[in-house]
Scaffold this active site. Structure first.
Site, PDB file in Angstrom:
ATOM      1  CD  GLU A 352      -2.774  -1.148   2.470  1.00 28.12           C
ATOM      2  OE1 GLU A 352      -3.978  -1.344   2.311  1.00 28.12           O
ATOM      3  OE2 GLU A 352      -2.272  -0.961   3.590  1.00 28.12           O
TER       4      GLU A 352
HETATM    5  C1  TNX Z   1      -4.423  -3.994   4.821  1.00 29.86           C
HETATM    6  S1  TNX Z   1      -2.799  -6.345   4.358  1.00 29.86           S
HETATM    7  C2  TNX Z   1      -3.151  -3.751   5.277  1.00 29.86           C
HETATM    8  C3  TNX Z   1      -2.942  -3.301   6.661  1.00 29.86           C
HETATM    9  C4  TNX Z   1      -4.240  -3.144   7.393  1.00 29.86           C
HETATM   10  C5  TNX Z   1      -5.172  -4.258   7.023  1.00 29.86           C
HETATM   11  C6  TNX Z   1      -6.463  -4.256   7.777  1.00 29.86           C
HETATM   12  C7  TNX Z   1      -1.753  -5.298   4.190  1.00 29.86           C
HETATM   13  C8  TNX Z   1      -0.530  -5.751   3.610  1.00 29.86           C
HETATM   14  N1  TNX Z   1      -2.021  -4.036   4.564  1.00 29.86           N
HETATM   15  O1  TNX Z   1      -2.207  -2.125   6.682  1.00 29.86           O
HETATM   16  O2  TNX Z   1      -3.991  -3.145   8.749  1.00 29.86           O
HETATM   17  O3  TNX Z   1      -5.456  -4.167   5.655  1.00 29.86           O
HETATM   18  O4  TNX Z   1      -7.220  -5.379   7.505  1.00 29.86           O
END
Ligand code: TNX
Length: 600
Positions: A352
């Site tokens: 992300e």
């Molecule tokens: C996605 S999964 C994220 C996290 C969040 C999560 C909550 C991922 C690699 N990144 O930063 O905490 O969703 O479900």
């Protein structure tokens, strides 16, 4: 509350309602069955059975003709040498608490009468590095393996073959009987992980240790600790001290946060090692870095430190890709942590990074991957790293967290030889709500009931990622909404054991109807251990063990006044008022006995 970043939008159909119907019906059937046949059913103790073991073992050969009972004179024999001694010490610790027996641990290369032996010789070669063989006859239990990890796995199976009261924190009456038979067992995947986000909410060392103990029971062998994120930096870095002291000073919702000293991190690693578990530290970068950017202004492209953040937005922070100090920072963090971490892997996040341009992301990964290698570690990253150009090294483990099967970058990485760790968010994410009424958790990847968490195949879920490309499975637990051990347990149980079974048991044994029965048999164990769990209507939960059977046996001719405790039919009962001749478990004229629960 949470903004839905690109790529995270998953619309779930409301299928939950339909399933709830049949789940409730199943639960009702179980309850009715118990009530109607109480006296007959109660006469039989709920035996711990081979068929109840989670994860399902490869091969079971029960022998109903014999059983072994641990007594005050039983000894634990261990193969001479440090490997088996550690597992023996652990087993002794586990069994002394509920039995009150001394159970001395004695080195010996042979098995003996009236003992539990943990041996590193004579195992069927099929057990490999992590499997075991367990044989219970009338006078002994013998666990054989080639490595300590296998002995430890065998001990977990043995633990589930003992009465549920073995999980109690205080001495219980027993008898401590192991049903006769043999088990030959080894895992489908060598890596079976659980991830814990200690960044969004900070959890003290004791909580992490307890979670390690709880998941080790289901043969999880890796703990992935998500140590840093926008809301908090959770470990001391001696060369950049403000990361922890300032960057760790708050958390989601604005609480005090916290961080582990390096000594405490070592303590967690040592505890995990005593449970045959490896810790993988994760430092999420270049995004998810607000706590670092807030701690050191020089890590920001504009040289200005942003404020600490306590909300749960994602995708807004980025390390400054074109500053040399960024790579000095990464080098220092990796160097200090690699030196403390015995495990092979270092997880550098990479997810992300919406505030980092594609070109910058590529530059960053190309510079950082060699830093991880330079400090002797192999990199792991969330599946976005599969898109980086040039390609990340083929040794990099790609952690798949997508909700859709078609991820071409991951398929291409698998084709190049990268291993893929399977954590599909709509299956394996323990922080997703079970249903719309779940008080904790998020729902961006949908609702995940127990059956959803179980009904997928790690080797066919992602296109282009077949069995030989699968590194293993991992159940992530993000903590935006979780504040306590009890919160953690409620989200992990019963789904963590479901994911654990996908990682351990042969694909051929995958069967929801059988699994839900096994899972239901865990309830008395969790009740005895004080583990909070979600009582899913999909699972036929067995009555938790709550009573003790050390009260006098009920006698038909005796007179009982209200409040008196008796044992009868393996349950504990309390008289509600004066009674004589009313058998506990029959309604009697006024229903005079209150059922305090089964006892082992
Ligand atoms: C996605 S999964 C994220 C996290 C969040 C999560 C909550 C991922 C690699 N990144 O930063 O905490 O969703 O479900």
């Amino acid at each position: 509350m949470c903004t839905t970043p690109p790529g995270r939008i998953t619309v779930r159909s409301p299928r939950i309602g339909a399933r709830l119907g049949s789940g409730l019906a199943a639960a009702l059937l179980v309850a009715t069955g118990l009530a109607a046949s109480a006296p007959a059913a109660l006469a039989q103790a709920p035996e711990s059975a081979y068929a109840d073991v989670v994860p399902a073992p490869v091969k079971l050969t029960p022998n109903a003709a014999v059983k072994f009972t641990i007594s005050a004179t039983t000894k634990i024999f261990v193969q001479p040498g440090p490997e088996a001694a550690g597992v023996g010490a652990y087993l002794g610790e586990l069994l002394r608490r509920p039995t009150g027996f001394p159970l001395p641990v004695v080195p010996s290369a042979a098995a003996h009468a009236n003992s539990i032996s943990l041996l590193l010789t004579g195992a069927d070669p099929a057990v490999g590095d992590q499997g075991y063989q367990l044989d219970t006859t009338a006078d002994r239990v013998v666990v054989r393996a080639t490595k300590a990890a296998g002995l430890f796995a065998g001990v977990q199976t043995l633990r589930q073959l003992l009465p549920a009261a073995v999980e109690s924190g205080s001495v219980k009456p027993g008898p401590w009987t192991v049903p006769g038979g043999s088990v030959l067992d080894h895992p489908r995947f060598g890596y079976r992980g659980a991830h814990l986000d200690v960044a969004r909410h900070f959890f003290p060392v004791a909580t992490v240790k307890r979670y390690i103990d709880e998941i080790a029971a289901y043969k999880i062998n890796t703990l992935h600790l998500h140590l840093t994120d926008d809301q908090g930096w959770r470990i001391e870095i001696k060369s950049w001290p403000k990361l922890a002291t300032y960057g760790g000073s708050t958390q989601v919702g604005g609480g005090p946060g916290g961080y582990y000293t390096q000594e405490q991190y070592k303590e967690i690693i040592a505890h995990a090692a005593s449970r045959q578990m490896t810790v993988i530290p994760e430092f999420d970068m270049p995004g998810h870095t607000n706590s670092a950017l807030a701690s050191y202004a020089e890590l920001n492209c504009n040289g200005v430190a942003p404020p600490l953040r306590t909300d749960i937005e994602v995708g807004y922070s980025s390390l400054c890709i074109n500053k040399d100090i960024t790579y000095k920072f990464v080098d220092d963090v990796v160097r200090e942590i690699a030196a403390l971490t015995p495990g092979r892997y270092f997880h550098l996040g990479g997810d992300e990074a919406h505030a980092t341009s594609e070109a910058d992301y590529n530059t960053f990964m190309a510079k950082v991957m060699p830093i991880v290698a330079k400090h002797g570690k192999t990199a792991m990253g969330w599946h976005e790293v599969a898109k980086a150009k040039p390609d990340v090294p083929t040794s990099t483990v790609i952690q798949f967290w997508d909700t859709k099967a078609n991820n071409p970058a991951v398929a291409a990485a698998a084709a190049r030889g990268n291993k893929v760790l399977m954590s599909p968010a709509n299956k394996a994410y323990l922080d997703m709500k079970y249903n719309a009424n779940t008080p904790l958790g998020l729902n961006w990847a949908g609702y995940i009931e127990v059956q959803d968490a179980y009904n997928w195949n790690p080797a066919t879920y992602a296109q282009g990622v077949g069995e030989s490309s699968v590194f293993g499975v991992e159940a992530p637990l993000w903590s935006e909404t979780l504040k306590t051990l009890s919160d953690i347990e409620f989200m992990a149980f019963p789904r963590l054991p479901a994911v654990a079974e996908l990682g351990w048991s042969p694909a051929s044994s995958h069967n929801w109807d059988a699994f839900k029965q096994r899972l239901g048999a865990q309830a008395p164990r969790w009740a005895a251990a004080g583990i909070n769990y979600y009582k899913s209507p999909q699972v036929p939960w067995r009555t938790p063990v709550t009573g003790t059977c050390d009260n006098p046996a009920w006698a038909p001719a005796s007179v009982y006044t209200g409040g008196t405790l008796v044992s009868h039919g393996n349950h504990e009962w309390r008289a509600k008022w004066w009674t004589r001749g009313d058998e506990p478990g029959t309604t009697g004229r006024w229903g005079v006995w209150e059922d305090l629960g089964t006892c082992a």
